[in-house]
Design a protein around this motif. Structure first.
Motif, PDB file in Angstrom:
ATOM      1  N   LEU A 176      44.759  61.167  40.995  1.00  0.00           N
ATOM      2  CA  LEU A 176      45.394  62.053  41.812  1.00  0.00           C
ATOM      3  C   LEU A 176      44.917  61.731  43.276  1.00  0.00           C
ATOM      4  CD1 LEU A 176      45.599  65.291  40.090  1.00  0.00           C
ATOM      5  CD2 LEU A 176      47.481  63.803  40.119  1.00  0.00           C
ATOM      6  N   ASP A 177      45.932  61.622  44.192  1.00  0.00           N
ATOM      7  CA  ASP A 177      45.504  61.238  45.636  1.00  0.00           C
ATOM      8  C   ASP A 177      44.618  62.700  46.271  1.00  0.00           C
ATOM      9  OD1 ASP A 177      46.261  58.616  45.862  1.00  0.00           O
ATOM     10  OD2 ASP A 177      48.286  59.501  46.228  1.00  0.00           O
ATOM     11  N   ARG A 178      45.347  63.739  45.885  1.00  0.00           N
ATOM     12  CA  ARG A 178      44.953  65.149  46.229  1.00  0.00           C
ATOM     13  C   ARG A 178      44.757  65.993  45.019  1.00  0.00           C
ATOM     14  NH1 ARG A 178      41.983  64.679  50.679  1.00  0.00           N
ATOM     15  NH2 ARG A 178      42.823  66.529  51.377  1.00  0.00           N
ATOM     16  N   ARG A 179      43.864  66.835  44.958  1.00  0.00           N
ATOM     17  CA  ARG A 179      43.730  67.710  43.961  1.00  0.00           C
ATOM     18  C   ARG A 179      43.892  69.125  44.141  1.00  0.00           C
ATOM     19  NH1 ARG A 179      38.181  65.919  40.862  1.00  0.00           N
ATOM     20  NH2 ARG A 179      38.666  63.729  40.690  1.00  0.00           N
ATOM     21  N   ASN A 180      45.216  69.702  43.970  1.00  0.00           N
ATOM     22  CA  ASN A 180      45.615  71.200  44.158  1.00  0.00           C
ATOM     23  C   ASN A 180      46.190  71.532  42.876  1.00  0.00           C
ATOM     24  OD1 ASN A 180      48.131  70.203  44.492  1.00  0.00           O
ATOM     25  ND2 ASN A 180      47.938  69.838  46.763  1.00  0.00           N
ATOM     26  N   ALA A 181      46.634  72.863  42.934  1.00  0.00           N
ATOM     27  CA  ALA A 181      47.261  73.499  41.630  1.00  0.00           C
ATOM     28  C   ALA A 181      48.556  72.358  41.443  1.00  0.00           C
ATOM     29  CB  ALA A 181      47.741  74.867  41.842  1.00  0.00           C
ATOM     30  N   HIS A 182      49.180  71.788  42.361  1.00  0.00           N
ATOM     31  CA  HIS A 182      50.733  71.336  41.977  1.00  0.00           C
ATOM     32  C   HIS A 182      50.399  70.010  41.373  1.00  0.00           C
ATOM     33  CE1 HIS A 182      54.689  70.545  42.557  1.00  0.00           C
ATOM     34  NE2 HIS A 182      54.500  69.121  42.853  1.00  0.00           N
TER      35      HIS A 182
ATOM     36  N   ALA B 190      48.809  63.000  50.787  1.00  0.00           N
ATOM     37  CA  ALA B 190      47.615  61.785  50.473  1.00  0.00           C
ATOM     38  C   ALA B 190      46.687  61.707  51.713  1.00  0.00           C
ATOM     39  CB  ALA B 190      48.569  60.600  50.623  1.00  0.00           C
ATOM     40  N   ASN B 191      47.014  62.399  52.800  1.00  0.00           N
ATOM     41  CA  ASN B 191      46.119  62.244  53.733  1.00  0.00           C
ATOM     42  C   ASN B 191      44.845  63.190  53.338  1.00  0.00           C
ATOM     43  OD1 ASN B 191      47.874  60.993  55.381  1.00  0.00           O
ATOM     44  ND2 ASN B 191      48.901  62.908  56.239  1.00  0.00           N
ATOM     45  N   ASP B 192      43.589  62.881  54.379  1.00  0.00           N
ATOM     46  CA  ASP B 192      42.569  63.767  54.059  1.00  0.00           C
ATOM     47  C   ASP B 192      42.567  64.906  54.597  1.00  0.00           C
ATOM     48  OD1 ASP B 192      42.223  63.467  56.895  1.00  0.00           O
ATOM     49  OD2 ASP B 192      40.722  61.962  56.802  1.00  0.00           O
TER      50      ASP B 192
ATOM     51  N   GLY C 164      41.767  69.307  49.483  1.00  0.00           N
ATOM     52  CA  GLY C 164      43.308  69.294  49.502  1.00  0.00           C
ATOM     53  C   GLY C 164      44.013  70.449  49.004  1.00  0.00           C
ATOM     54  N   VAL C 165      43.253  71.642  49.113  1.00  0.00           N
ATOM     55  CA  VAL C 165      43.778  73.061  48.796  1.00  0.00           C
ATOM     56  C   VAL C 165      43.690  73.668  50.250  1.00  0.00           C
ATOM     57  CG1 VAL C 165      43.286  75.139  47.581  1.00  0.00           C
ATOM     58  CG2 VAL C 165      42.643  73.042  46.615  1.00  0.00           C
TER      59      VAL C 165
END
Length: 390
Positions: free
Chosen positions: A105-111, A287-289, A315-316
């Motif tokens: 995953l590029d970003r880790r959030n619920a979605h 995908a950004n920081d 990412g959250v």
């Protein structure tokens, strides 16, 4: 959803906390289905095991165990239902397969996390069903359910609030906001709807409105908006006089009790269809920081006339500035993350001890637009709570 043949199919349920899993099980049972439940430790209720055909508990972050358990019992279709605390994004203890999925995953959030779990389930020969399956009886359409009818001006304000709420949902900030007349008083963040009601509540002389939506293209396999008795109790306490929800996409728990309480306290319950199109801001590139993500959110909030800054961590979206101002935004972010600091650090240290590579916990990042008013108090609070201003 086409009816499933009980002779050929078995329902598997990944169950969290609350009434939702019970309603799913009861609905599936009425349809004649066998139901196998993998419950998350510390979340699933004691009432669930007697209702299902097979039951086992697994820790949050385990995917191999539930998959093997479902395969053992011939599960063909899987649903997710019930609450998992947002903090679990930071503190869960993933098994080897979950770590592999997270690494992709590029970003880790619920979605992204729940989406990866759904894809993993499908790749193992089981079909994911939307979390609204077997819930038709508790998902009202566009209808006035309880409380006084709204005036034309109030209806116009409700439409305005729902359009703003949809933009907030599109940005993955939250699914709710509070409105006084046409002025946003609070935007839902990491802690959810009830905290939003508390922070954005009104007074007896100046009551407020709650608007609750899903984002366009929302993945109904998980994270379906819900309204229950506890939500209404919060609304009574904080002088919410109208709740507008998205028709056909909102689940009501304890529906009759909710209606009775709303009628008793004069709270309007209104289901509203969302018009197609009409987007105001662009979707955020996840995908950004964190810094780029927070700045994009702050820019979008400014376009919506809500605020000028946002706080993001791993990412959250932790919280965003609303008309209560940046100091309230920082204070809410600090309160939300307070209990997680030690747990995140301990989780990382345990991983290192077991030979798992990983970066130390990231700090919260706050970005703002040029219109943001930087004050000594903002700087002081950010330093105090470990928020990186950028």
């Amino acid at each position: 959803m086409l009816p499933l043949d009980p002779q050929q199919h078995v329902i598997g349920l990944l169950a969290g906390a609350g009434e939702y899993p019970r309603l799913i099980i009861e609905g599936a049972k009425r349809a004649g289905m066998r139901v196998v439940v993998a419950g998350f430790r510390g979340a699933v209720g004691k009432e669930i095991p007697p209702l299902c055909d097979a039951f086992a508990k697994f820790r949050v972050g385990a995917v191999e165990g539930p998959r093997a358990f479902f395969a053992k019992h011939g599960v063909t279709h899987v649903l997710m239902a019930g609450q998992i605390k947002p903090a679990c994004i930071y503190t869960m203890w993933p098994d080897a397969t979950a770590r592999r999925l997270l690494a992709q995953l590029d970003r880790r959030n619920a979605h992204t996390i729940f989406g990866a779990v759904c894809d993993y389930v499908a790749a193992n020969g089981m079909q994911m069903l939307p979390s609204t399956a077997y819930m038709d009886d508790v998902m009202p359409g566009a209808i006035h359910i309880a409380g006084p009818a709204l005036s034309p001006d109030q209806l116009d304000a409700a439409r305005h609030g729902m359009q703003l709420a949809r933009e907030i949902a599109r940005l993955d900030i939250g699914q709710s906001l509070m409105l006084r007349d046409r002025q946003v008083t609070c935007v839902e963040g990491f802690k959810g709807t009830n905290e939003c009601i508390k922070n954005g509540g009104g007074t007896a002389q100046e009551p407020v409105m709650l608007c609750k939506v899903t984002k366009p293209g929302h993945d109904m396999r998980f994270d379906v908006p819900c309204i229950g008795l506890r939500t209404i109790q919060h609304c009574v306490r904080h002088h919410v006089r109208c709740i507008v929800f998205e028709a056909g996409r909102t689940i009501f728990f304890q529906k009759q009790a909710v209606i009775d309480l709303c009628n008793r306290h004069g709270i309007t319950l209104l289901g509203m269809d969302m018009p197609a199109g009409g987007t105001v801001v662009n979707a955020i590139n996840h995908a950004n920081d964190d810094a780029a993500h927070a700045y994009a959110l702050a820019t979008a909030l400014e376009q919506l006339g809500i605020g000028h800054s946002a706080v993001v961590c791993d990412g959250v979206v932790i919280t965003v500035e609303d008309p209560q101002g940046p100091t309230k935004c920082i204070a809410r972010a600090a309160a939300y993350m307070k209990r997680l600091r030690f747990a995140r650090l301990a989780n990382w240290l345990c991983g290192l001890f077991l030979g798992r590579k990983g970066s130390p916990p990231s700090p919260m990042v706050m970005r703002y637009t040029p219109a943001f008013e930087m004050t000594p108090l903002v700087l002081q609070l950010a330093r105090k709570y470990g928020i990186r201003l950028m």
